[in-house]
Design a protein around this motif. Structure first.
Motif: not given
Length: 355
Positions: A196-198, A202-212, A218-225, A229-231
């Motif tokens: 992400s820093q190098n 253009s953008g990130a797609v987060i993949v997850s199952t519906p399982q909690d 997945a929440h942590k992954g989205a917050e990391m991006f 500053h990765v959309p």
């Protein structure tokens, strides 16, 4: 009354020797400093700290010849991230045969792309000593799996992993690519931060199952991006539902609409739902991804819709374009066009790129 007794008595504290007096002085100075750093001074200090921290960050440098980079990530492993990345790359190629697509696997410890793309062998070197990607189904691919034996574990510490990532990012001759799809490893560790820093993404797609359990990561992954500053283009809900092949009854094995609830929390779009289906798994295991091998499959349509929507990163009005494409994909007539286009593209590329 002795000197120390008077000090203890009048100071209202139990001080032992001169060290106590020094501590009292330091505490007074700290209190004064805290008072002085209120308001504007505090903000100035924060800005100064941010500037110092920024000096240590690597400067982003584009990958030579690559126009757009889309990363496919997940917080949790085993949610179908690599399957999604492979089919995303193939869907982009099927949607517009004039576009050159690449697929980069940066999961050093568990590379999946070689098997899913039915590729084996070591990359050749160009005259400039750069690795040449392996080709199949019209997609240029590079993975750590091409550099080690299939059954050999990669038992490396962090520094060696980061060196490998640097080589995969900078020492590959991609030629000219319109899109490079990057299959990220699970988690939010060194590899995700380094990528992400190098390079500009253009953008990130987060993949997850519906399982909690998967959604928590997945929440942590989205917050990391967001922090780097990765959309985030949106979430894909994989294994959303299982339909019995006999009675057609639908069962939400991993829960229903978990990714949709998370998307609302994060103010993101759900790009689509991909069902839990035998044909998707078999196609991946045999190295014939479903977008290539079964472009007319009914199980493909929800996934194809999501994958095609997620590629719109060139247009400055990305949100409007994404909405328009989503609405177009809902029309049966357009779906038939996409099916025919995918099938036609697959037939044309099979002879040229099949190994």
């Amino acid at each position: 009354m002795g000197t120390w007794q008077r000090l203890v008595h009048f100071g209202g504290a139990s001080l032992l020797g001169s060290g106590g007096a020094a501590a009292l002085l330091r505490g007074s100075r700290a209190l004064v400093c805290r008072r002085q750093l209120s308001g504007a001074d505090s903000e100035t200090l924060k800005e100064r700290r941010a500037q110092i921290m920024a000096r240590g960050l690597p400067k982003q440098k584009p990958i030579e010849g690559v126009k757009q980079v889309i990363v496919v990530a997940s917080g949790k492993g085993g949610v179908g991230k690599s399957t999604t990345a492979v089919n995303l790359a193939l869907a982009l190629a099927a949607n517009d045969s004039s576009k050159a697509i690449g697929l980069l696997d940066v999961d050093v410890y568990g590379p999946s792309i070689p098997k899913m793309m039915n590729l084996k062998g070591n990359p050749e070197l160009s005259q400039s000593n750069l690795m040449r990607p392996l080709l199949n189904y019209g997609i240029a691919c590079m993975s750590m799996g091409f550099l080690v034996e299939e059954t050999a574990p990669v038992v490396w510490r962090g520094l060696m992993v980061m060196s490998a990532i640097e080589k995969l990012l900078r020492q590959v001759d991609w030629g000219q690519l319109d899109y490079l799809v990057v299959d990220m490893p699970p988690g939010t560790g060194d590899v995700q931060l380094s990528v992400s820093q190098n390079i500009p993404i253009s953008g990130a797609v987060i993949v997850s199952t519906p399982q909690d359990i998967a959604l928590m990561d997945a929440h942590k992954g989205a917050e990391m991006f967001r922090k780097v500053h990765v959309p985030v283009l949106g979430l894909i809900q994989n294994m959303s539902v299982f339909q019995c092949p006999n009675c057609k009854h639908k069962t939400h094995i991993f829960g229903a609409d978990g990714a949709r609830k998370l998307a609302q929390t994060l103010d993101l779009d759900v790009l689509g739902d991909i069902p839990l289906h035998l044909s998707i798994r078999e196609a991946s295991d045999t190295g014939q991804p479903i977008v290539y091998s079964q472009p007319e499959s009914d199980e493909l349509i929800p996934g194809l819709e999501a994958l095609l929507v997620s590629h719109c990163t060139e247009d400055p009005g990305r949100e409007l374009w994404k909405h328009s494409l989503h609405q177009a994909c809902l029309r049966d007539s357009h779906l038939e066009v996409l099916r025919a286009g995918a099938a036609h593209s697959s037939q044309n590329k099979e002879h040229a790129f099949q190994r």
